[in-house]
Enzyme design. Structure first.
Site, PDB file in Angstrom:
ATOM      1  CE  LYS A  69      10.267   1.884  51.869  1.00  8.57           C
ATOM      2  NZ  LYS A  69       9.358   1.109  50.998  1.00  8.57           N
ATOM      3  CG  ASN A  95      23.724   7.193  39.577  1.00  6.54           C
ATOM      4  OD1 ASN A  95      23.488   6.117  40.110  1.00  6.54           O
ATOM      5  ND2 ASN A  95      22.768   8.014  39.176  1.00  6.54           N
ATOM      6  NE  ARG A 142      19.959  10.752  42.636  1.00 13.13           N
ATOM      7  CZ  ARG A 142      19.503  10.482  41.424  1.00 13.13           C
ATOM      8  NH1 ARG A 142      18.488  11.144  40.941  1.00 13.13           N
ATOM      9  NH2 ARG A 142      20.065   9.558  40.673  1.00 13.13           N
TER      10      ARG A 142
HETATM   11  C1  G6P Z   1       6.822  -2.365  56.521  1.00 15.65           C
HETATM   12  C2  G6P Z   1       6.661  -1.795  55.123  1.00 15.65           C
HETATM   13  C3  G6P Z   1       6.407  -2.916  54.114  1.00 15.65           C
HETATM   14  C4  G6P Z   1       7.510  -3.941  54.179  1.00 15.65           C
HETATM   15  C5  G6P Z   1       7.698  -4.463  55.605  1.00 15.65           C
HETATM   16  C6  G6P Z   1       8.979  -5.244  55.729  1.00 15.65           C
HETATM   17  O1  G6P Z   1       5.618  -2.863  56.953  1.00 15.65           O
HETATM   18  O2  G6P Z   1       5.601  -0.874  55.089  1.00 15.65           O
HETATM   19  O3  G6P Z   1       6.324  -2.376  52.803  1.00 15.65           O
HETATM   20  O4  G6P Z   1       7.215  -5.000  53.318  1.00 15.65           O
HETATM   21  O5  G6P Z   1       7.816  -3.387  56.535  1.00 15.65           O
HETATM   22  O6  G6P Z   1      10.041  -4.361  55.605  1.00 15.65           O
HETATM   23  P1  G6P Z   1      11.484  -4.783  55.166  1.00 15.65           P
HETATM   24  O7  G6P Z   1      12.268  -3.503  55.175  1.00 15.65           O
HETATM   25  O8  G6P Z   1      11.975  -5.766  56.176  1.00 15.65           O
HETATM   26  O9  G6P Z   1      11.371  -5.382  53.803  1.00 15.65           O
END
Ligand code: G6P
Length: 601
Positions: free
Chosen positions: A596, A99, A27
């Protein structure tokens, strides 16, 4: 989001609490703690910023043990990750884990401070424990219900009282709590994986219902104090499915969380008098020009922010890609503010922009999801998107939370500048309050988006068109599709298509056309006709009725103020992308080549 575990039984609580918390690690958390009722009846707690291993080390040094206790993994929302902000929190005779988000905690905190209460943390949670202690005279149940009557927001609570040994009280509203029942033992938890290795039998705690866990047994009552029986359920999920709340993918789970995450992001920012972002933004009069900067979907959120802020607040806004902006030698000066948007708060290019702003003495506002992240720490002002941890690589709930914060920011700027009429202001504020329910309605039509995905998943290319805010929205719809399904896709301002790209439209090419504003509706319909007459198969996305005949399929949106409609309109596009990806056999949660959090430039 935060994870709660509570244990009562014959075994030692400490090991079960820490192992339960470790099952809730998925989580997301940044600190952890537990409180145990020792053999002599006293409650002792140990808590720590960082991973569970650090907590376990501290626990071992203390030699803590007992047959009942509560534990918590915290994903910071109010106050940075720190020992002091970690749960459990204590006040007088009461110890508690929480939570959720208490929307009116500031006001309640002021009242308690006026009464002489001293607070040790920055959390909204400490207000809850202080209130229970204030109301606690003889009856713990009465004290809990008196507290839930005055707090607003979402909560799952595990509460212990110093003078009632080996007993845990649990109550919830809009945050989950399940109660696992084993032989002579009971485990309360935010989610089933926490106790799946011990038992599969559990109760679902209803909203407002109170569970009293004592010496390995559980009973239930309501606000009238009348006890009642409940149906015991049996979990059939395996551990992995349980972590995803029964959804096959985190992305699907996160899309379904949007009614809640929108509520958590928006509601605490509007006070009873309708003032917006009062706690986060003191003075906005210095702002003459805004540069919204971000990467990927965060930058796309910025495009919607620009449309809204310029329309209502009449402040010029530019939207910049962080990796470009940092090297562009941007023209910045007095009255400029940089609004940095980032889910992770760690994206290298976005972080570099904050550093650049500091060097140039330009004020910064961070719209960030992860509390205490690098961007959150570096920004002069932070507005958190309370979307909770996002695990799927493709952002969904963090994106809609970012857009909602930009709308709040736009409204606040408009109010401060007097560029919005009272009627418009009130109408949009009311619409924002209706957003969570409207998002639920959009999600209810999931089967339809799935059918559409089955119809179009074999396409080679797909185009997304719209005007104004819909053009901005299409950028995100198109990105969602291509990043997780690997289908080639492009977004275009509908009126621009004919200046080149329309040559790519031929028989059977799918075009998603979005029309959410009355002013642009007819113009977008004309653009749709341009592509249908060249053979395109159009999926029309709108809340408006129409005479039909110019598209193949339609996604009908529920009515809400059109200024905030993009938040609803993106949800079917997210789900459509998800189901196209499933049909194409892709790894939805971890698309190839993507990360990510992009911490390199
Ligand atoms: C990566 C992720 C995107 C995100 C971007 C910016 O490319 O895959 O989903 O929009 O980074 O990330 P942040 O954490 O700065 O929003």
């Amino acid at each position: 989001m935060c994870g709660i575990v509570g244990y009562s039984g014959k075994r030692d609580a400490v090991g079960l609490l820490t192992s339960g918390l470790s099952k809730l690690e998925y989580r997301g958390y940044d600190s952890a703690g537990i409180a145990v009722c020792k053999a002599d009846g006293t409650v002792e707690m140990v808590k720590s910023k960082g991973r569970l291993a650090i907590l376990e080390e501290k626990l071992a040094n203390k030699g803590l043990s007992g047959n009942a206790g509560i534990g918590h993994t915290r994903w910071a929302t109010h106050g940075e990750p720190s020992d002091a902000n970690s749960h459990p929190h204590r006040s007088g005779r009461v110890t508690l884990v929480h939570n959720g988000i208490i929307e009116n905690y500031m006001q309640l905190k002021e009242e308690l401070i006026a009464e002489g209460k001293v607070f040790l943390s920055d959390t909204d949670t400490e207000v809850v424990v202080a209130l229970i202690d204030r109301f606690y005279e003889e009856d713990p149940i009465e004290a809990i219900y008196k507290t839930t009557a005055v707090i607003r927001g979402s909560y799952a609570l595990g509460v212990m009282f110093d003078d009632i040994p080996n007993t845990i009280y649990a109550i919830r509203k809009d945050s989950p709590l399940v109660i696992g029942v084993g032989k002579d033992e009971v485990i309360i938890a935010s989610d089933i994986p926490a106790f799946l290795s011990e038992t599969r039998d559990y109760y679902l705690l209803d909203e407002g219902e109170l569970a009293i866990v004592r010496d390995g047994t559980v009973s239930f009552c309501d606000a009238t104090l009348a006890e009642h029986k409940k149906e015991l359920l049996t979990a059939s999920w395996d551990v992995e499915a349980a972590e995803k709340g029964g959804y096959p993918h985190f992305m699907l789970k996160e899309m379904h969380e949007q009614p809640k995450t929108l509520k958590d992001t928006v509601f605490p920012r509007i006070d009873e008098a309708g003032n917006i972002l009062k706690n986060e933004l003191k003075d906005t009069s210095y702002i003459k020009r805004i540069h919204i900067v971000g990467c990927g979907s965060a930058m796309h959120a910025g495009l919607l922010g620009k449309a809204f802020i310029e329309k209502y607040a009449r402040v010029p806004v530019s939207v910049e890609i962080a990796s470009e902006f940092r090297y562009a030698n941007p023209v910045l000066g007095e009255g400029d503010v940089i609004v940095l948007i980032s889910q992770s708060g760690e994206t290298a290019d976005s972080l570099a922009v904050i550093k650049l702003a500091k060097e140039l003495n330009i004020p910064t506002v961070g719209i960030v999801n992860v509390v205490g992240s690098s961007i959150a720490r570096a920004a002069d002002t932070v507005i958190y998107t309370n979307a909770g941890p996002e695990i799927a690589v493709a952002t969904t709930k963090a994106y809609t939370a970012q857009v909602s914060v930009l709308y709040l920011l736009g409204l606040r700027l408009a109010a401060d500048r007097g560029t919005i009429g009272t009627a418009d202001y009130n109408a949009i504020v009311e619409a924002l309050k209706l957003l969570p329910e409207a998002a639920k309605k959009v999600l209810e039509n999931e089967e339809h988006y799935k059918e559409l995905a089955k119809e179009y998943f074999e396409a080679r290319d797909m185009f997304f068109i719209g005007r104004g805010q819909d053009s901005a929205l299409c950028c995100e719809g198109s990105l969602k599709l291509k990043e997780i399904s690997y289908m080639h896709s492009e977004a275009y301002a509908a009126g621009e298509l004919k200046h080149g790209t329309i040559s790519l439209i031929s028989e059977g090419v799918p075009v998603v056309a979005v029309a959410t504003t009355e002013a642009m509706f007819e113009k977008t319909v004309s653009n749709i006709k341009e592509v249908t007459s060249r053979g395109a198969d159009v999926i029309f996305v709108t809340q408006f009725d129409d005479v039909g005949g110019f598209y193949k399929d339609k996604i009908a949106l529920p009515a809400i103020h059109e200024a905030i409609m993009p938040i609803l309109a993106i949800i079917p596009l997210q789900l459509f992308a998800y189901y196209v990806s499933i049909e194409r056999g892709c790894d939805v949660d971890k698309p190839r080549n993507l990360a990510k959090s992009v911490t390199v430039e």
